[in-house]
Motif scaffolding. Structure first.
Motif, mmCIF file in Angstrom:
data_model
loop_
_atom_site.group_PDB
_atom_site.id
_atom_site.type_symbol
_atom_site.label_atom_id
_atom_site.label_comp_id
_atom_site.label_asym_id
_atom_site.label_seq_id
_atom_site.Cartn_x
_atom_site.Cartn_y
_atom_site.Cartn_z
ATOM 1 N N LEU A 1 10.513 8.902 12.420
ATOM 2 C CA LEU A 1 8.743 7.999 11.915
ATOM 3 C C LEU A 1 8.890 9.129 11.007
ATOM 4 O O LEU A 1 8.050 9.319 9.726
ATOM 5 C CB LEU A 1 8.060 7.517 12.575
ATOM 6 N N LEU A 2 7.827 10.961 11.541
ATOM 7 C CA LEU A 2 7.217 11.919 10.947
ATOM 8 C C LEU A 2 8.363 12.594 9.995
ATOM 9 O O LEU A 2 7.653 12.321 8.447
ATOM 10 C CB LEU A 2 6.778 12.583 12.712
ATOM 11 N N ILE B 1 9.123 23.769 4.812
ATOM 12 C CA ILE B 1 9.200 22.239 6.247
ATOM 13 C C ILE B 1 10.793 21.529 5.700
ATOM 14 O O ILE B 1 11.170 20.269 6.874
ATOM 15 C CB ILE B 1 8.036 21.101 6.383
ATOM 16 N N ALA C 1 10.082 8.701 17.523
ATOM 17 C CA ALA C 1 8.524 9.303 16.464
ATOM 18 C C ALA C 1 8.449 10.200 16.121
ATOM 19 O O ALA C 1 7.800 10.079 15.422
ATOM 20 C CB ALA C 1 7.690 9.334 17.901
ATOM 21 N N PHE C 2 9.792 11.177 16.573
ATOM 22 C CA PHE C 2 9.542 12.292 15.671
ATOM 23 C C PHE C 2 10.585 11.697 14.014
ATOM 24 O O PHE C 2 10.102 12.319 13.117
ATOM 25 C CB PHE C 2 10.029 13.518 16.204
ATOM 26 N N ALA D 1 1.054 -0.724 0.168
ATOM 27 C CA ALA D 1 -0.262 0.152 -0.379
ATOM 28 C C ALA D 1 0.530 1.288 -0.002
ATOM 29 O O ALA D 1 0.338 2.282 -0.986
ATOM 30 C CB ALA D 1 -1.722 -0.140 1.415
ATOM 31 N N ILE D 2 2.058 1.492 0.558
ATOM 32 C CA ILE D 2 2.625 2.215 0.564
ATOM 33 C C ILE D 2 4.101 2.046 0.091
ATOM 34 O O ILE D 2 4.987 2.750 0.292
ATOM 35 C CB ILE D 2 3.114 2.686 2.454
ATOM 36 N N VAL E 1 11.186 2.086 6.227
ATOM 37 C CA VAL E 1 10.328 1.801 7.031
ATOM 38 C C VAL E 1 10.900 0.214 7.465
ATOM 39 O O VAL E 1 10.889 0.498 8.838
ATOM 40 C CB VAL E 1 8.890 0.859 6.097
ATOM 41 N N PHE F 1 9.550 4.773 -0.696
ATOM 42 C CA PHE F 1 10.339 4.853 1.056
ATOM 43 C C PHE F 1 11.999 4.391 0.615
ATOM 44 O O PHE F 1 13.063 4.378 1.979
ATOM 45 C CB PHE F 1 9.973 3.995 2.069
ATOM 46 N N PHE G 1 13.612 1.791 10.005
ATOM 47 C CA PHE G 1 12.771 2.588 11.583
ATOM 48 C C PHE G 1 11.866 1.285 11.964
ATOM 49 O O PHE G 1 12.351 0.870 13.399
ATOM 50 C CB PHE G 1 11.534 3.024 10.917
ATOM 51 N N ILE G 2 11.513 -0.091 11.772
ATOM 52 C CA ILE G 2 11.321 -1.100 12.228
ATOM 53 C C ILE G 2 12.278 -1.740 13.171
ATOM 54 O O ILE G 2 12.234 -2.116 14.394
ATOM 55 C CB ILE G 2 10.987 -2.652 11.436
ATOM 56 N N TYR H 1 8.295 10.455 2.382
ATOM 57 C CA TYR H 1 8.008 9.846 1.709
ATOM 58 C C TYR H 1 6.889 10.593 0.701
ATOM 59 O O TYR H 1 6.857 10.878 -0.751
ATOM 60 C CB TYR H 1 7.626 9.274 2.366
ATOM 61 N N PHE H 2 5.840 11.655 1.142
ATOM 62 C CA PHE H 2 5.546 11.877 0.584
ATOM 63 C C PHE H 2 6.009 13.357 -0.468
ATOM 64 O O PHE H 2 5.072 13.946 -1.375
ATOM 65 C CB PHE H 2 4.199 12.921 1.599
ATOM 66 N N LEU I 1 7.650 10.134 6.930
ATOM 67 C CA LEU I 1 6.687 10.341 6.087
ATOM 68 C C LEU I 1 6.555 11.016 4.941
ATOM 69 O O LEU I 1 6.545 11.360 4.244
ATOM 70 C CB LEU I 1 5.514 9.919 7.372
#
Lengths: 540, 500, 101, 689, 184
Positions: A198-199, A237, A195-196, A76-77, A141, A216, A144-145, A205-206, A202
């Motif tokens: 990961l943001l 950003i 957590a940051f 999906a991603i 990803v 990714f 990250f895992i 990614y976008f 993302l």
């Protein structure tokens, strides 16, 4: 052997320990020998595989990923199971598998209460999967895992087998056990950072493009990054995203001022936990910078580099000064990591081939040296049941071999030329002399000088530690005690480390030979520096 | 007017109806010692109802009935599946629990099944009346089930609080619905959507519609226990029988989400400037308030209550973010929330199953009573750790992907408000870890009480089954997130079929 | 007659219901207040129906459903009241705060 | 066009024909490696050997001496040059070409001289140590460390590039730390060791940064590149030359104990005497001079004239520091009671001579003094060790009248003393004379007279030492005996070059095929461009000699005739000067950063200072730094940085507590919250839209 | 249309009469300090509401309201009151006096909000067909045609309330009693 080269080898290296951990769960607790043998066997096989990979690795094309595989994973991603090694990750992968073997050997007869080798070894093997996986992951990803997978085992290691003493925490009424405080602190800090991170992933990614182009994939993103896709000029950003990544990696490294989890975690962790934490886990952060943050966000990296450099030298000086205030040997060693990783980050902040090479060899060296120091601290605690340096005096008399090895390792840690620790520090300073074009030269040179002064402080606290621990007459309280000097398991775990420290010290090409082309290619693509005709002149 | 009924499309509901009537009838005739048989019937019935679900899934979709007020599409099927599975798990969990406490078994299963039936209806409902009735059927039995431990004052209190606040929320919801009807002249979502989309800011009708939308959302917000409509949740969760709590935190919550999805996406999609900020606030508040409050909890069930409020906050995040990004991002937001919901359902049920086992053993739901569980019963402690850390979102357990999807959808939406919400969520993910880890700490790091002996006997078969399924799925999904994605993807049809 | 003259009455009933819900200590009284609120909704629905005059008399149908549901709720509510009262000898809402924080 | 490419096309800067040294030069790396092999062997097997591993150390050093001698002799006859290297790292595409790190060995006039000195003195000291350390603690470890010491020095002097030099440099530092702290049971000793290491380490910052400046400016760390660039006047190098030169000089000051970095050296006497002998004669302290000599072209061509402060150029600064060192430290030797400290200050003073000479442009002169000094200073230390061995005390006040009991020691000590005092025709005379000649030629008249005064002082304190030790009456305990032959033989062996070494560089004198010392040293890739006198300048020689003789005479007048040392001391105790000297110019205190101490009443100040003198500088500075560490750790880290985390945790906890308080348990409070929440949301949204 | 015109319509007189009765009785429902009175005022309110329904052409709904509410629900309430009120041990007020101000403010605010939005939205829209009651047949067809599904489902709500209500409300036998009964 096609499968071997197409990801099979690396997949085995990553997942074999995990499989062993699962197998271990079905072995009854009572069959301790079998459990230990299984763990050792698997770790040795993993290490052997990583050596095979290292020898089969085409050094000539170390800039490209080898033993690579990319299979669809989360469709999906568009996230893929993409793993591979290049010259940058190879030394770290080998280091990781290597230290695991030694840790298991060391564990053979060193168990902290409440013992339970089965659980301990299983956690260690899961940890290995996380560590190895992080170094080979080529998908954000996936990275990250694996980056996160190490958290749980380490959390449990610290919490279950950690320091049993009580501690008063400012702001809380009751005293709580050190291990609980430390384990949770470790967990929270890292999770906060990631957590940051990961943001940030993302956001990248976008930004990578339209729905179909989003990816990714680290190499692809690096290509995009080099083309300026994520430059703050085009993407408002971009700088923030680097900041998010920075937060994730800097906590792990740890950079000042995100370091405060480290002394607690290291001090409270069981010996092997400290070793793995220092030797491998910290590297995940700095590796993240080299593998992800710099290539994908080169322009933002430029903007952030001075800040990173400043934080790094603060870390160097600050860590050393904090070491001087320690009375607990293990905590001192823990704080020393702040300083040493400061050099690693100083190297990275220069954004030059020299600096980044410095960082990688610094990481490897720090892994070997500080790992060994923690082994030693653990073994001494095992025997003296204290880590207070004021009580340990005269260790050299009581246990000459232990003292000798401690002396050797301290020397390596203070960056003695000819031992592994030197190259990371020296080359980091070299890198800081001539940072990437466009960076503030005087800032980096100031950083260089401060860093060099930091080496003096480093020497100071380590010598002082040796004086307190090794030298002098043994304390009265040990009269009549029989101390077993270094036993054979300890020797088996430590001698390889010492040998490697010397070999890398004398022949840094062992590491740099693998990294240099990859780093140069990375720096070239990311920062588009290319070969410059003129040499930079002083003041220029 | 053609109001033909497609019985195949209604087959899952019909099977459930037959089952619950069967359970009720059987309960009358069975002697007490055989009452547990009703549970078996209920389980079998739910299993059977999955068959038409699968048939529908491979058949022609969507099926639309009653002027499009009852639609069976992939979205509905996925959520019905979720309701059936979580209902199934709850039933299985209940077997030993209900048995052991001499509760009224037949009635219990009947009520659970009724509630499930209500949820099934909600998933397909596409007009105000149907969704209202579905919601009531979902909720009403739960008011009673919350008080099922009749001799337990806490259970009484749980029922009372849930009921009064539930009725209050129903009233508010109804006010909103009535106003929507008045404002648009229709109760059908598609028509409401058409009427509402022509509204412009400054229209005299606008404040009324805004009020109506907010009131309806309040009703659903109550179901999902989003702050500030969450007050009932901690008390009710704590007091209710644990399987009921599990169902409240999963099935009933999911029903609330379904209501929200359908209402927001189908009835008032154009008013994202209303429900977007609303959900944004609910999401941020839910995460923050519940997480912080959870830090203080000493009772495991109450902790899970706050946890589920916080999780609801996380689920609302993509929803809120999607609203900010306009039409294109709605599908991504929906998908992310559904994926989160699916994963959350599994791991949360697993966590409750562990709690049931532990409570049956120690007779206490205080976290302190779990001290040393790791050494007394390693397997249970491992399972508990899996579920709790999955809830915390630690890879490679399934929870990470739920959070990942949430962040993905949020970042995809873009914009300052989305980023702020993502940052709030990130900080909250860290805070949440602190209390999940507290449970792990008790199990693994604390010493067992003096004289405690290692536990060797296994819990009842039904619980073992639940635990195994949930744990395996939690791990597998964490490693292969394509599975929940498949379901998430399917729910995008909600937007495709009606209105788009 | 204007729609609004009914809506205002409904609003008043609804608000009074809220008031009762918030101040009444006896659970049964609370239930009475809730009934007021539900009744207010019924007035809305019927008034709108009289304004819109839909072919299916949707508003009235809706209000019938609401009435039915309200009846069911009352049944449930009173069952709970009985349950509680038997255990606590009290139907006062503020006596029930076993669970908090 | 980059510099390496330039190098490749231009012809090497050889002015004299240089041989390649043949197979010995090619295999010279063995000398660098052998001591390390010995080190490992000693650690591995040493304990099981008869002499506890000394065999390996001596064996290695003997082989080295043979190889060094072959090279030495070849170089005497014909200048040789060879350079070999192994690449140990290469960083690709650094600024357009590869940055290469190498380990290697260079065989040229300078390094051959050093190889030979290290091997010769080293062997003598090792053999001596077998006797001296007999029955002492940790003999095995001692010899291992000695091997490490010598080996590191060889790596240093054999280095073809700056990086390897740093490796050897720090290795020497570590070995010295091990050896100074040999008796680490006492804290003073380990503190002294740390002081030595850290003082050096501070100076090393200069070396490392200087090396970075040069290396990265040239893109290469090789000395040959540096030399060529310096001779060519490379613009890039010229731009950094002043700074880089100063930085390297700071490094050299540390190792060579130049003022104010001399503070570590007297404390370093805490180690066993053979260590002192090795450290002061052949290894360690000569490293700084060696570095200056190795990078001499840089100073000679580029760096020397760079202005540092006003009219003071770098060369002037270096000469000045050398001058301060040579005179001031000589004065300190005058008042020390500890015989080893006398010799230690003497060494510092002599290093001042060397530094002054090299800095002034006397490449050969400085190194020649290094060469001769190595022999007689080793001899003196070993002699002192022999005395200490006999009387079990370092203090001259416990000695006296030993000439009858220890004749071999006495006579060799006399030879060494005369050589040091610069009495013709012993070695010291010739080398000191050459320094004076250089100073005169280069126009440093004031420094010239300082050097002459230094020569006087040198003779004076050596006379004092000899008188107090060997003349008068014995004041110690027990009956001292002459040392065993394993200790006296090295004395005799060292006495020979102490006498004759000077003859190899008498201006205008040539001994058959043997070329003189100047030419030995000239065997480098480029010409050093220093001045060489054609013939002895007798007037200068006479001045130097007269100063020496005067020193001996006055010394003898004060100390020789009246053996009562206390009385003798009183006579020289000049008010003001004496306390100043006794307190080593308060340098330790200065280093403490306690300049302000002089402001208060003097007595109190001195008293206050004295309390801090005990542990010396490192513990003093250490205390400051450690205090800073404590402040950082307790104040900032634990309270501040860590406090943020703990504070955040506590705040979350408190927030959680108060938020949980909202959950009052009262149904109607819940309902109120519910309604309030809904109302706020509605109103906000209605207003907003 | 001004107020005079409005007042000129007789139906509005009826409205005013019923409306004020509804309002007053509703007010008493929530303020009366007598529980039985409160319940009876609810009856009045509901009856008034039914009157309003009649005005609004909702004949069927009006009678349903009367039947279901007044006939069943209020009786239920009275039962509830009887059961719970009779054995009151403590003499406490019916209201939580401390909560009154806030509750009053909130409900007043709510009223303003609700009426404001409604007034703004519907202005002077007139209800149609006063006196033309919706044929009950339409309702019947709607309920069993278009709304048959909710109609069925609402039955289950009632069933669940019934079954659950009984189960919850009935007094459980103690084990001793149970044994006794089992023996019989």
């Amino acid at each position: 052997m096609n499968w071997f080269e197409n990801g099979g080898a690396l997949s085995l290296i990553v997942f074999l320990p995990l499989a062993a951990a699962l197998v271990m769960l079905v072995i009854p607790k009572a069959r301790e020998e079998a459990i230990k043998q299984l763990a050792l066997l698997v770790s040795v096989v993993t290490f052997a595989l990583s050596l095979v990979v290292a020898f089969a690795f085409e050094l000539g094309s170390s800039a490209s990923y080898q033993f690579e595989i990319s299979a669809p994973w989360i469709s999906a991603i568009g996230s893929n199971y993409h793993i591979g090694v290049d010259g940058i990750s190879l030394p770290l992968l080998v280091l990781s598998t290597f230290v695991l073997v030694l840790s298991i050997i060391y564990s053979w007869n060193h168990w902290e209460e409440p013992r339970n080798p089965k659980a301990f070894l299983a956690l260690m093997l899961i940890l290995a999967t996380g560590m190895n996986g992080t170094f080979v992951a080529l998908d954000l990803v996936l990275f990250f895992i694996f980056f996160e997978v190490v958290l749980l085992p380490m959390y449990f290691m610290i919490g279950i087998w950690g320091d049993k003493s009580m501690r008063k925490i400012p702001g809380f009424a009751r005293e709580i056990p050190t291990r609980l405080y430390a384990s949770l602190k470790f967990f929270l800090f890292t999770l906060f950072g990631s957590a940051f991170m990961l943001l940030g992933f993302l956001a990248i990614y976008f930004r990578a493009g339209d729905v179909a182009q989003r990816t990714f994939d680290i190499p692809e993103l690096a290509t995009l990054g080099a083309a300026g896709a994520f430059s703050p000029a085009a993407w408002s950003i971009g700088g923030l995203v680097f900041g998010a990544l920075f937060l994730g990696f800097a906590v792990k490294v740890p950079m000042w001022p995100f370091h405060t989890w480290l002394p607690d975690a290291h001090t409270a962790a069981p010996t092997v936990g400290s070793v793995l934490l220092a030797a491998i886990l910290l590297k995940l952060g700095s590796y993240g910078f080299v593998r992800i943050a710099l290539p994908i966000l080169p322009e933002s990296a430029r903007d952030w580099a001075p800040a990173i450099a400043i934080l790094s030298v603060i870390g160097i000086i600050y860590g050393s000064l904090a070491c001087l205030a320690q009375t607990d040997m293990k905590r001192l060693i823990a704080f020393s990591s702040v300083g040493h990783m400061g050099f690693v980050m100083l190297g990275i902040s220069t954004l030059t081939d020299v600096g980044i090479n410095a960082a990688i060899i610094g990481m490897v060296a720090h892994g070997l040296i500080t790992g060994l120091l923690f082994f030693l601290a653990g073994s001494m605690h095992h025997r003296y049941h204290t880590r207070e340096m004021s009580r340990l005096g005269g260790n050299q008399t009581l246990m000459p071999k232990m003292g000798g090895i401690l002396g050797f390792t301290a020397m390596a840690s203070l960056g003695l030329p000819g031992l592994a620790g030197f190259w990371g520090e020296f080359m980091a300073l070299l890198g800081a002399f001539n940072p990437l074009e466009g960076l503030n030269v005087s800032l980096f040179r100031t950083a260089m000088v401060i860093g060099a002064i930091g080496t003096v402080l480093t020497a100071g606290y380590l010598l002082w530690m040796l004086q307190k621990v090794n030298f002098g007459e043994p304390s009265e309280e040990w009269v009549g005690h029989e101390f077993h000097d270094v036993d054979r398991f300890e020797m088996a775990a430590w001698v390889p480390l010492m040998i490697l420290i010397v070999i890398i010290g004398v022949y840094p090409k062992l590491v740099l030979g693998s990294t240099t082309d990859a780093v140069v290619a990375m720096v070239d693509t990311a920062f588009n520096s290319g070969p410059t005709a003129a040499l930079t002149v002083f003041g220029g | 007017m053609n109001y033909d009924i497609d019985y195949l499309a209604l087959a899952p509901e019909i099977v459930v109806i037959i089952t619950l009537l069967g359970v009720l009838a059987l309960d009358l005739v069975l002697p007490r010692r055989l009452k547990y048989f009703t549970g078996a019937i209920a389980v079998v019935g739910l299993t059977l109802s999955a068959i038409p679900l699968i048939l529908l899934a491979v058949g022609d979709l969507p099926v639309s009935m009653f002027d499009g007020s009852y639609v069976v599409d992939q979205f509905a099927l996925v959520l019905k599946g979720l309701f059936l599975v979580s209902g199934y798990v709850v039933l299985v969990m209940s077997v030993s629990y209900i048995e052991s406490d001499r509760y009224y078994q037949g009635e219990y299963y009947f009520l659970i099944l009724s509630s499930i039936l209500g949820s099934l209806v909600m998933a397909s409902a596409r007009d105000l009346i149907a969704i209202f009735i579905g919601l009531e059927l979902t909720t009403a039995p739960l008011f009673l089930l919350a008080g099922w431990k009749k001799g337990d004052l806490k259970s009484n209190e749980a029922a009372l609080k849930y009921f009064v606040l539930g009725v209050l929320s129903t009233a508010i919801l109804l006010w909103g619905m009535s106003m929507l009807y008045g404002a648009t002249g229709s109760i059908q979502f598609a028509e409401i959507s058409a009427a509402v989309s022509s509204l412009r800011s400054g229209d005299p009708m606008m404040p009324l519609v805004v009020l109506a939308v907010v009131f309806v959302m309040v009703g659903f917000g109550f179901k999902v226990a989003a702050v500030p409509f969450h007050f009932w949740a901690p008390d009710t969760y704590e007091g209710s029988p644990i399987p009921v709590t599990a169902y409240l935190s999963v099935g009933s919550k999911a029903a609330g989400f379904v209501g929200m999805f359908v209402f927001v996406y189908l009835a008032v999609p154009s008013l994202s400037s209303v429900w977007g900020p609303l959900i944004w606030v609910m999401a941020a508040l839910s995460m923050t308030v519940a997480n912080l409050a959870a830090l203080r909890q000493t009772n495991i069930v109450r902790l899970l209550a706050y946890s589920s409020i916080a999780q609801a906050g996380f689920m609302l995040v993509p929803f809120a973010a999607a609203s900010l990004a306009g039409e294109g991002a709605l599908a991504a937001g929906l998908e992310a929330t559904v994926v989160y919901l699916v994963i959350y359902a599994l791991m949360n049920l697993g966590a409750f199953a562990v709690v049931i086992v532990a409570v049956q053993r120690t007779g206490s739901a205080e976290i302190d009573s779990w001290a040393g569980l790791g050494r007394l019963d390693g397997r249970l402690a491992v399972l508990a750790s899996v579920f709790f850390f999955s809830l915390a979102g630690i890879p490679p357990l399934a929870g990470w992907y739920a959070k990942f999807k949430m962040f993905t959808a949020t970042i995809a939406a873009g914009g300052t408000w989305a980023y702020v919400l993502a940052a709030v969520a990130a900080v909250n993910a860290v805070i949440a870890l602190a209390y999940y880890a507290k449970v792990a700490k008790a199990m693994w790091f604390d010493d067992p009480p003096e004289g405690a002996e290692e536990i060797t006997e296994a819990p009842s078969g039904s619980l073992v089954l639940v635990l195994t399924i949930a744990a395996v799925v939690t791990v597998v999904v964490g490693v292969l997130p394509n599975i929940p994605d498949f379901f998430g993807e399917a729910t995008r049809t909600l937007l495709a079929t009606v209105g788009g | 007659m204007m729609v609004n003259q009914f809506l205002v009455i409904a609003a008043l009933l609804f608000s009074l219901g809220i008031y009762g819900l918030l101040v009444r200590r006896n659970v049964v009284m609370v239930l009475l207040a809730v009934e007021l609120m539900l009744n207010a909704v019924n007035i809305n629905l019927v008034a709108f129906e009289a304004w819109i005059r839909s072919s299916l008399a949707v508003g009235q149908v809706f209000s019938i459903f609401v009435i039915t549901i309200a009846a069911a709720e009352v049944g449930i509510g009173l069952a709970i009241v009985l349950l509680i009262f038997r255990n606590r000898q009290s139907a006062n809402v503020d006596d029930f705060d076993l669970m908090k924080y | 066009m980059n510099l390496l490419a330039q190098l490749a096309v231009e012809a090497p800067h050889e002015e004299v024909h240089l041989g390649d040294g043949g197979v010995f030069a090619e295999w010279a790396w063995i000398m660098l490696v052998l001591p390390f092999v010995a080190f490992l062997l000693i650690i591995w097997r040493g304990k099981h050997m008869k002499h506890q591993g000394a065999e390996f150390a001596i064996g290695a050093m003997a082989v080295n001496l043979v190889m060094a001698t072959v090279l030495f002799v070849s170089n005497m006859l014909e200048g040789i040059y060879h350079e070999g290297a192994v690449e140990i790292a290469r960083i690709g595409l650094f600024k357009g070409h590869d940055l290469i790190f190498e380990l290697g060995w260079v065989v040229d006039g300078l390094s051959i001289m050093m190889y030979w000195v290290v091997a010769f003195v080293g062997l003598a000291v090792f053999v001596y140590a077998v006797g001296y350390m007999h029955g002492d603690v940790r003999v095995t470890w001692f010899f291992a460390s000695l091997s490490l010491f010598a080996g590191s020095m060889l790596v240093l002097v054999g280095s073809p590039n700056l990086v390897q030099l740093i490796i050897g440099w720090e290795g020497v530092g570590v070995a010295s730390w091990l050896l100074i702290g040999h008796y680490w049971e006492q804290k003073e000793n380990s503190s002294a060791a740390i002081k030595a290491f850290l003082t050096n380490k501070v100076a090393d910052v200069g070396l490392v940064i200087g090396a970075i400046y040069i290396g990265l400016t040239l893109g290469d760390f090789r000395f040959s590149t540096l030399e060529a660039a310096a001779v060519d006047g490379d613009a890039a190098l010229a731009a950094v030359a002043g700074l880089a030169g100063l930085l390297l000089f700071i490094g050299a000051m540390g190792k060579s104990a130049q003022f104010p970095f001399h503070i570590w050296l007297p404390d370093a006497m805490a180690g066993p005497t053979p260590v002192s002998a090795l450290m002061h004669a052949a290894t360690m302290v000569t490293a700084g001079i060696y570095l200056m000599a190795r990078t001499f072209p840089l100073y000679q061509n580029l760096a020397g004239d760079v202005a540092i402060l006003g009219s003071l150029d770098l060369r002037g600064l270096m000469v000045g520091i050398g001058a301060i060192t040579l005179f001031g430290m000589g004065l300190l030797a005058l008042v020390a009671d500890d015989i080893k400290k006398v010799l230690a200050y003497s060494t510092v003073s002599q290093l001042g001579y060397m530094m002054t000479a090299v800095a002034a442009g006397g490449y050969t002169a400085g190194l020649f003094h290094l060469f001769t000094h190595a022999f007689f200073k080793a001899l003196l230390f070993l002699g002192a060790g022999s005395v200490i061995h006999a009387v079990h005390s370092n203090n001259m006040s416990d000695m006296g009248g030993l000439r009858k009991d220890m004749p071999k020691t006495f006579w060799t000590f006399i030879v060494g003393s005369l050589a040091l005092a610069g009495i013709m025709p012993l070695a010291g005379f010739w080398s000191k004379d050459e320094i004076l000649a250089t100073l005169d030629y280069e126009g440093y008249q004031m420094v010239f007279w300082v050097a002459v005064a230094g020569a006087f002082v040198t003779a004076f304190y050596m006379t004092r030492a000899v008188a107090l030790t060997f003349f008068g009456t014995y004041k110690g305990h027990g009956h001292p005996h002459e040392s065993p032959s394993i200790m006296t033989t090295p004395l005799i062996v060292l006495a020979i070059p102490s006498v004759i070494a000077g003859f190899f560089n008498i201006p205008g004198v040539k001994w058959g095929p043997i070329r003189n010392f100047t030419e030995w040293l000239a065997a480098r890739t480029v010409a050093m461009g220093d001045h060489h006198a054609e013939a002895i300048e007798w007037n200068l020689a006479a001045i130097g000699l007269a100063a020496g003789l005067a020193g001996i005479l006055i010394g003898w007048l004060i100390f020789g005739r009246d053996a009562e040392t206390q009385v003798a001391r009183d006579r020289v105790e000049v008010p003001l000067l004496y306390p100043l000297l006794r307190q080593k110019y308060y340098m330790d205190h200065l280093a403490l950063g306690l300049v302000g101490a002089t402001k208060g009443p003097l007595a109190r100040a001195v008293d206050w200072i004295n309390t801090y003198v005990i542990d010396g500088i490192v513990n003093g500075v250490g205390a400051v730094v450690k205090a800073a560490g404590t402040v950082i750790y307790d104040g900032i880290d634990q309270r501040g940085v860590d406090g943020i985390f703990n504070g955040a945790a506590a705040a979350s906890d408190a927030a959680g507590r108060s938020l949980a308080k909202l959950q009052t348990g009262r149904l109607q409070n819940y309902a109120t919250g519910f309604v309030v929440g809904a109302l706020i949301l509605v109103v906000a949204l209605v207003v907003a839209l | 249309m001004d107020f005079a015109d409005w007042l000129a319509q007789p139906v509005n007189w009826v409205y005013l009469a019923i409306g004020s009765a509804v309002i007053v009785s509703a007010f008493k429902v929530v303020t009366s300090q007598n529980v039985v009175h409160a319940a009876l005022f609810l009856v009045a309110t509901l009856a008034g509401t039914a009157g309003l329904f009649l005005l609004l052409a909702a004949e069927f709904v009006a009678w349903v309201l009367v039947l279901v509410y007044i006939g069943a629900v209020v009786v239920l309430f009275l039962f509830g009151i009887m059961i719970t009120r009779a054995p009151v041990v403590r003499d406490v007020g019916l209201d939580n006096k401390k909560a009154r101000p806030l509750a009053a403010v909130l409900s007043l605010g709510l009223f303003l909000l609700l009426s404001y939005t409604s007034l703004l939205a519907f202005g002077a829209e007139q209800v149609q067909g006063v006196g033309e009651p919706t044929p009950t047949a339409i309702l019947g067809e709607a309920l069993l045609g278009r709304f048959v599904l909710p109609f069925e489902i609402v039955g289950f709500v009632l069933l669940a309330a019934l079954v659950g209500g009984i189960t919850v409300a009935r007094r459980d036998l103690t084990p001793a009693e149970e044994e006794e009964r089992g023996a019989v």
